[in-house]
Design an enzyme around this catalytic site. Structure first.
Site, PDB file in Angstrom:
ATOM      1  N   SER A   1       3.050   3.912   8.123  1.00 16.00           N
ATOM      2  CA  SER A   1       3.641   4.873   7.188  1.00 16.00           C
ATOM      3  C   SER A   1       4.471   5.954   7.848  1.00 16.00           C
ATOM      4  O   SER A   1       4.259   6.325   9.008  1.00 16.00           O
ATOM      5  CB  SER A   1       2.530   5.515   6.365  1.00 16.00           C
ATOM      6  OG  SER A   1       2.080   4.571   5.429  1.00 16.00           O
TER       7      SER A   1
ATOM      8  N   ARG B   1      -0.994   9.233  13.421  1.00 15.92           N
ATOM      9  CA  ARG B   1      -0.007   8.465  12.642  1.00 15.92           C
ATOM     10  C   ARG B   1       0.473   9.189  11.391  1.00 15.92           C
ATOM     11  O   ARG B   1      -0.027  10.224  11.020  1.00 15.92           O
ATOM     12  CB  ARG B   1      -0.617   7.128  12.245  1.00 15.92           C
ATOM     13  CG  ARG B   1      -1.913   7.209  11.464  1.00 15.92           C
ATOM     14  CD  ARG B   1      -2.371   5.778  11.136  1.00 15.92           C
ATOM     15  NE  ARG B   1      -3.619   5.757  10.426  1.00 15.92           N
ATOM     16  CZ  ARG B   1      -4.822   5.693  10.994  1.00 15.92           C
ATOM     17  NH1 ARG B   1      -4.922   5.691  12.314  1.00 15.92           N
ATOM     18  NH2 ARG B   1      -5.918   5.646  10.256  1.00 15.92           N
TER      19      ARG B   1
ATOM     20  N   ASN C   1       0.833  -1.205   0.000  1.00 17.48           N
ATOM     21  CA  ASN C   1       0.000   0.000   0.000  1.00 17.48           C
ATOM     22  C   ASN C   1       0.866   1.252   0.000  1.00 17.48           C
ATOM     23  O   ASN C   1       1.662   1.380  -0.945  1.00 17.48           O
ATOM     24  CB  ASN C   1      -1.138  -0.037   1.023  1.00 17.48           C
ATOM     25  CG  ASN C   1      -0.777  -0.275   2.459  1.00 17.48           C
ATOM     26  OD1 ASN C   1      -0.255  -1.315   2.796  1.00 17.48           O
ATOM     27  ND2 ASN C   1      -1.100   0.656   3.330  1.00 17.48           N
ATOM     28  N   ASP C   2       0.757   2.146   0.928  1.00 17.31           N
ATOM     29  CA  ASP C   2       1.322   3.499   0.806  1.00 17.31           C
ATOM     30  C   ASP C   2       2.812   3.544   0.432  1.00 17.31           C
ATOM     31  O   ASP C   2       3.606   2.791   0.998  1.00 17.31           O
ATOM     32  CB  ASP C   2       1.227   4.242   2.150  1.00 17.31           C
ATOM     33  CG  ASP C   2      -0.072   3.991   2.874  1.00 17.31           C
ATOM     34  OD1 ASP C   2      -1.023   3.507   2.274  1.00 17.31           O
ATOM     35  OD2 ASP C   2      -0.115   4.310   4.087  1.00 17.31           O
TER      36      ASP C   2
HETATM   37  N1  DQQ Z   1      -1.843   2.953   5.743  1.00 17.85           N
HETATM   38  C1  DQQ Z   1      -2.717   4.054   6.050  1.00 17.85           C
HETATM   39  C2  DQQ Z   1      -1.911   4.845   7.000  1.00 17.85           C
HETATM   40  C3  DQQ Z   1      -1.226   3.818   7.816  1.00 17.85           C
HETATM   41  C4  DQQ Z   1      -0.910   2.766   6.815  1.00 17.85           C
HETATM   42  C5  DQQ Z   1      -3.130   4.807   4.814  1.00 17.85           C
HETATM   43  C6  DQQ Z   1      -1.034   1.364   7.336  1.00 17.85           C
HETATM   44  O1  DQQ Z   1      -2.669   5.726   7.792  1.00 17.85           O
HETATM   45  O2  DQQ Z   1      -0.048   4.302   8.431  1.00 17.85           O
HETATM   46  O3  DQQ Z   1      -3.385   3.960   3.729  1.00 17.85           O
HETATM   47  O4  DQQ Z   1      -0.738   0.420   6.342  1.00 17.85           O
END
Ligand code: DQQ
Length: 463
Positions: free
Chosen positions: A81, A138, A19-20
């Site tokens: 992230s 976060r 993901n990110d």
């Molecule tokens: N993905 C979210 C964030 C987090 C991360 C956004 C967790 O807020 O830190 O897609 O995989």
């Protein structure tokens, strides 16, 4: 059939879930890209940081995992992230450890940044300020300011809405809460903001947030001085419903480059069958338009991937024009159209000869919108067909589109101010055709140039 959906010139890990984008940094002449990664399967799970490196922003080499949760440590339930900074000559990751959400540091070693040591003082921010109730805490984004550092965190205030919390530090270890840098109303901008970015651009400042539950990234441009941000202009980073949690880096040339996570548009079962999920957008060069809107264009380096090309036009566009002789699922298109009397224009891609499968992008002149119609993108029941549309205020009569087709990814850049990125999973091997259509009148196709695009991985396949 499933490998047909795997992009060839967009970045993604060899397998499993991504993901990110995280920790983007240009270090000693090379671009380092980290990303949220579940190394155990194609679904979200206990988060690690994947890592890859590139000398040219185009071709990538996979490197070993950079961060993994430490049993008993402040990130034992996941390394979420964060960003990367140059801490007096030491590359340093600032990230969220879970659970509860706390902020941690890790410093890099070696020429290739293959070794990351977690700081003994972790967590450097152990929780929200005393007495402050938050919806999330976060995704630190850090920058140098004056003699010290600033950091924004994704957050929100229960019952009120999402917020970006501002902190300051003299040394990256001791942090003091300043206050909210920006906050939004829940009814419009969600209850919790994820992955904030904050940076200077074109004489102004830009805040990018990913509000929950909107599922898209939003930018706010404005002025900033003495720890205060004054928002002026707001817009979507991308209108296609796929791009989320983008991160912006600065490279050695001072360019601001954005990457976003392109979410899948298919079911969990389809991801499990494929064995992978999540793709990175093309790197996008950001500039600020004179009216304060954010503009994103693919970085010029991507032209290195262009191979054999085909040209069309100039010619009249009356009704539908099938682009015979032009087909594929790994193409870049550059299209210029003078609208004339037409009320709109449609581009169909990944079209089967009988039209059983096709994805359409429609510009509607009266509405001033760009729409993506995936109702017939795939015969598969696993395809997400949600339509998406973006604001597309065209000045004058001419539209210029750059379109990138890469298996299940389509990125459309319209006139440097509207981006629409979507995911499609056609089933038929012959769904490779293209067509252009003038709607409600006659337009003129001034030029269409199409290039076959080369893969970004070595020919012997690093995958
Ligand atoms: N993905 C979210 C964030 C987090 C991360 C956004 C967790 O807020 O830190 O897609 O995989």
């Amino acid at each position: 059939m499933i490998t047909l959906h795997r992009p060839r010139y967009h970045f993604l890990p060899p397998r499993h879930w991504m993901n990110d984008p995280n920790g983007l940094i240009h270090w000693r002449g090379r671009y380092h890209l980290f990303y949220q990664h579940n190394p155990f399967g194609p679904t979200w799970g206990v988060m690690h940081w994947g890592h890859a490196v590139s000398a040219d922003l185009v071709h990538w080499q996979h490197l070993p995992l950079a961060l993994a949760p430490t049993p008993g440590g402040p990130d034992q339930d996941g390394c979420w992230s964060g960003c990367a900074v140059d801490w007096a000559g030491t590359p340093t990751l600032v990230y969220t450890g879970v659970r509860p959400e706390v902020q941690c540091l890790a410093t890099g070693e070696g020429q290739d940044l293959l070794v990351w040591r977690k700081h003994p003082r972790n967590p450097v921010i152990a929780g929200p300020p005393a007495g402050l109730e938050v919806t999330g805490f976060r995704d630190p984004y850090v920058w140098r300011e004056g003699e010290g550092w600033r950091l924004v965190l994704g957050s929100g205030f229960p019952g009120r809405g999402g917020a970006a919390l501002l902190y300051r530090s003299p040394n990256l270890l001791d942090w003091e809460y300043v206050g909210p840098l920006c906050q939004g109303e829940a009814s419009r901008l969600g209850h919790n903001w994820e992955c904030p970015n904050f940076f200077a651009l074109g004489g102004r400042y830009v805040l990018i947030i990913s509000p929950q539950p909107l599922g898209k990234a939003v930018y706010i441009t404005g002025d900033y001085a003495a720890d205060r941000f004054t928002p002026l202009v707001e817009g979507d980073v991308d209108s296609g419903g796929s791009l989320y949690a983008p991160q912006v880096m600065v490279d050695a040339q001072g360019r601001r480059i954005l990457w976003g996570w392109l979410r899948e548009g298919r079911s969990r079962e389809a991801c499990e069958e494929a064995g992978w999920a999540g793709v990175m957008s093309l790197p996008r060069l950001l500039t600020l338009l004179p009216d304060g809107r954010l503009s994103a264009q693919p970085v010029p380096e991507l032209q290195a991937l262009r191979r054999r090309s085909v040209r069309w036009g100039p010619c009249t566009l009356a009704g539908s024009l099938p682009l015979e002789g032009l087909s594929g699922d790994g193409l870049e298109l550059y299209i210029t159209i003078a609208l004339g009397s037409a009320e709109g224009v449609a581009l169909a891609v990944r079209r089967s000869p009988g039209g059983e499968e096709e994805t359409r992008f429609i510009y509607d002149r009266n509405a001033g919108t760009l729409r993506c119609d995936r109702s017939r993108a795939s015969l598969s029941p696993h395809q997400d067909r949600t339509p998406y549309e973006g604001c597309y205020p065209l000045q004058g009569d001419r539209l210029t589109w750059r379109v990138f087709l890469d298996a299940s990814v389509i990125e459309l850049y319209a006139d440097g101010h509207t981006c629409l990125t979507t995911r499609i999973y056609p089933e038929r091997p012959d769904s490779l055709g293209l067509a252009l259509e003038a709607l409600g009148g006659e337009a003129r196709l001034e030029a269409l140039e199409a290039w076959e695009m080369a893969p970004i991985w070595p020919a012997n396949g690093s995958l």
